[in-house]
Write a protein that holds these residues in place. Structure first.
Motif, PDB file in Angstrom:
ATOM      1  N   ALA A 270       9.468  15.373  35.781  1.00  0.00           N
ATOM      2  CA  ALA A 270       9.420  15.134  37.229  1.00  0.00           C
ATOM      3  C   ALA A 270      10.092  13.807  37.578  1.00  0.00           C
ATOM      4  CB  ALA A 270       7.978  15.151  37.717  1.00  0.00           C
ATOM      5  N   GLY A 271       9.874  12.806  36.760  1.00  0.00           N
ATOM      6  CA  GLY A 271      10.504  11.501  36.998  1.00  0.00           C
ATOM      7  C   GLY A 271      12.014  11.568  36.921  1.00  0.00           C
ATOM      8  N   ARG A 272      12.532  12.281  35.929  1.00  0.00           N
ATOM      9  CA  ARG A 272      13.986  12.415  35.779  1.00  0.00           C
ATOM     10  C   ARG A 272      14.586  13.231  36.921  1.00  0.00           C
ATOM     11  NH1 ARG A 272      15.966  11.715  30.502  1.00  0.00           N
ATOM     12  NH2 ARG A 272      17.999  12.063  31.465  1.00  0.00           N
ATOM     13  N   ILE A 273      13.873  14.279  37.339  1.00  0.00           N
ATOM     14  CA  ILE A 273      14.360  15.086  38.462  1.00  0.00           C
ATOM     15  C   ILE A 273      14.354  14.252  39.740  1.00  0.00           C
ATOM     16  CG2 ILE A 273      13.815  17.064  39.937  1.00  0.00           C
ATOM     17  CD1 ILE A 273      12.977  18.562  37.376  1.00  0.00           C
ATOM     18  N   LYS A 274      13.336  13.439  39.911  1.00  0.00           N
ATOM     19  CA  LYS A 274      13.260  12.562  41.079  1.00  0.00           C
ATOM     20  C   LYS A 274      14.456  11.600  41.109  1.00  0.00           C
ATOM     21  CE  LYS A 274      10.093   9.331  43.324  1.00  0.00           C
ATOM     22  NZ  LYS A 274       8.772   8.686  43.230  1.00  0.00           N
ATOM     23  N   ILE A 275      14.800  11.041  39.970  1.00  0.00           N
ATOM     24  CA  ILE A 275      15.960  10.137  39.888  1.00  0.00           C
ATOM     25  C   ILE A 275      17.228  10.891  40.265  1.00  0.00           C
ATOM     26  CG2 ILE A 275      17.428   8.854  38.280  1.00  0.00           C
ATOM     27  CD1 ILE A 275      14.781   8.097  36.790  1.00  0.00           C
ATOM     28  N   LEU A 276      17.389  12.092  39.726  1.00  0.00           N
ATOM     29  CA  LEU A 276      18.561  12.902  40.038  1.00  0.00           C
ATOM     30  C   LEU A 276      18.630  13.207  41.534  1.00  0.00           C
ATOM     31  CD1 LEU A 276      21.034  14.588  39.232  1.00  0.00           C
ATOM     32  CD2 LEU A 276      19.447  16.497  38.780  1.00  0.00           C
TER      33      LEU A 276
END
Length: 86
Positions: free
Chosen positions: A35-41
């Motif tokens: 979720a954190g990586r998707i949020k950054i993207l």
């Protein structure tokens, strides 16, 4: 799951990067990290900004519709719902 945020990401050309994140078994094993990586993207793609603009448009349209009601009680109820829901 398909969401409006995912649709905005795909529209912005982030489909390959999103697919790569979702295919990473290490990330999928840690939902918080994924979720954190998707949020950054999504931030990089401007997805949240686009969603905020859409929300502002919807809120404005709903508020203008509320003013069209002749019954003040219904108009007040609609404005309240716009404030709470949107």
């Amino acid at each position: 799951r398909p969401t409006i945020l995912r649709a905005f990401a795909l529209e912005a050309g982030g489909g390959e990067r999103l697919a790569a994140l979702l295919a990473d078994d290490r990330l999928c094993a840690d939902p918080a990290a994924l979720a954190g990586r998707i949020k950054i993207l999504y931030r990089q793609l401007g997805v949240f900004d686009k969603a905020e603009l859409l929300l502002d448009k919807l809120r404005s349209r709903a508020e203008s519709m509320a003013t069209e009601f002749h019954d003040p009680a219904i108009a007040d109820l609609l404005r309240f719902l716009v404030k709470i829901v949107l």
